[in-house]
Design an enzyme around this catalytic site. Sequence first.
Site, PDB file in Angstrom:
ATOM      1  N   ASP A  44      39.825   2.639  33.450  1.00 16.08           N
ATOM      2  CA  ASP A  44      41.109   2.764  34.142  1.00 16.08           C
ATOM      3  C   ASP A  44      42.171   3.255  33.161  1.00 16.08           C
ATOM      4  OD1 ASP A  44      43.395   2.555  35.653  1.00 16.08           O
ATOM      5  OD2 ASP A  44      43.240   0.395  36.005  1.00 16.08           O
TER       6      ASP A  44
ATOM      7  N   SER B 144      46.382  -3.109  42.324  1.00 18.21           N
ATOM      8  CA  SER B 144      47.269  -2.122  41.725  1.00 18.21           C
ATOM      9  C   SER B 144      48.731  -2.522  41.940  1.00 18.21           C
ATOM     10  CB  SER B 144      46.948  -0.741  42.304  1.00 18.21           C
ATOM     11  OG  SER B 144      47.631   0.286  41.614  1.00 18.21           O
TER      12      SER B 144
ATOM     13  N   HIS C  67      40.193   3.018  38.048  1.00 17.01           N
ATOM     14  CA  HIS C  67      41.263   2.341  38.785  1.00 17.01           C
ATOM     15  C   HIS C  67      40.823   1.992  40.202  1.00 17.01           C
ATOM     16  CE1 HIS C  67      45.409   1.054  39.030  1.00 17.01           C
ATOM     17  NE2 HIS C  67      45.523   1.621  40.218  1.00 17.01           N
TER      18      HIS C  67
END
Length: 498
Positions: A455, A405, A484
Amino acid sequence: MRGGLHHVTAITRDVQANVDFWMGFLGLSLVKQTAGFEDAQQLHLFYGDARGRPGTLISFLVWQGGAPGRVGHGQVAEIALTIPRGRIGDWLTRALDHGIAVQGPSREFGASVLRLKDPDGIIVKLVGTDQPDGDWPAAPSGLHAATLWSDDVLATTAFLAQFGFGISAVEAGVTRLTSPGGALDIRDASGFVPGIPGTGVIDHVALRVPDAAQVTAWQARLPGATTVHDRRYFTSLYVRDPAGVLIELASDGPGMAADEPAEALGHKLVFPPEFAAQSADLRVSLPQFARPGEERTIMRQLPFLHRIHRPDAADGSAMVLLHGTGGNEADLMPLAHRIAPRATLIGVRGRSTEEGVARFFRRLSVDSFDQDDIRFEARAFRAFWDGAVSGYDLDPARLTVLGYSNGANFAGAVMGLSPGLIRQAVLLRPMAVLSQMPKVDLTGTRVLTLAGAQDPYGRYAPALNAWLRNSGADLTARQINAGHDLSSDDLTAAQQWL
């Protein structure tokens, strides 16, 4: 009620410096290293005499790299240890030889006292008493006293009286309470600031109770007491005195030898039974340390706070781990160890913050980022990378970045701003964050990107992938059945790719 002191528990931000002081300088034995009973991602160390007896124990919760607290009223502020009266001069010389600042000798309640601080700034007093003297050097024999800061001395004194502590003297604003097994000094801190939890702060003092049955009996007698806790080595109960000081009642047994041979206490990392199934991941996440005299990794002062995990059979490869928003330097260690069990792991903590959580750069909106911050942090990361390579003797050709991320996005930005620095990377849930991706040559850079099919940020991944391809990177771009969050498919894909 047996009375006296069982142990004192404090919080440290640097496990190696803590071990070097309490074992190396003071000479106490490390009698237990365990994952925390309340939070298994915290390492908990117990020092004491070689048998780990109640009354000799000082324990530390390890908040590695954690924020410092503040000593104030409502806290335990000092630890006093017992030494032979005739060794005051020897301890003074030893402190000076070790470069440890020391005050004294001074006189407190008729005894000679040396006052010094451990690496976290916790005040430690060495108190000369009439105990038998032996060989030198020798560790302090046990707890002599703990100092409590209270803004209501009368209420604190009355509260502690029920546990067998009676007033024996008052000196310089400190009321001394004694019992057969130690003393509690109550300093009048009225008008002073309240304490704040954090590293460099003592969390609580524990008082001795003969057995678990009596700990349970106290629960019914103490308004505001917690439930009784089985801490494996003792049974405990927590309560706050009227001034807010945290007091624990702890039983004498079963003792530190409950899960280790008495002659080998503290030599292995143990886990509370309820966390046994997670022990493999926890073992990688918890900070490592070396005992005095053992070979160790010398941690370098680099631009980013970081942690290193060295596996038992390291193969010379290494992974640099960049966490997601709100994570820390240990978050990706279990996943990285599963991907590459023989790689040295270097977890890095982002320096930018957003609403109090760690990031590698500031976010302005869902898809807009502080460009100046990205560039500034990327330059700092290059300095970190160069320092880590030289300081830890790493092979740049065998370094892989694992980013998730925000950390993956940062790695992508670094590849654009410092092409050739990162030669191999696994980027989990990445996106392009530079407003204008630079034209660079990434020939020789190998990258795996893993986007999640569900996601909500997945729609931003193709732009990064296109830039990587157009820049000459050897790219493998995959989409897996995930959101995610990370999944087992990430582990499998990264293992196969490496």
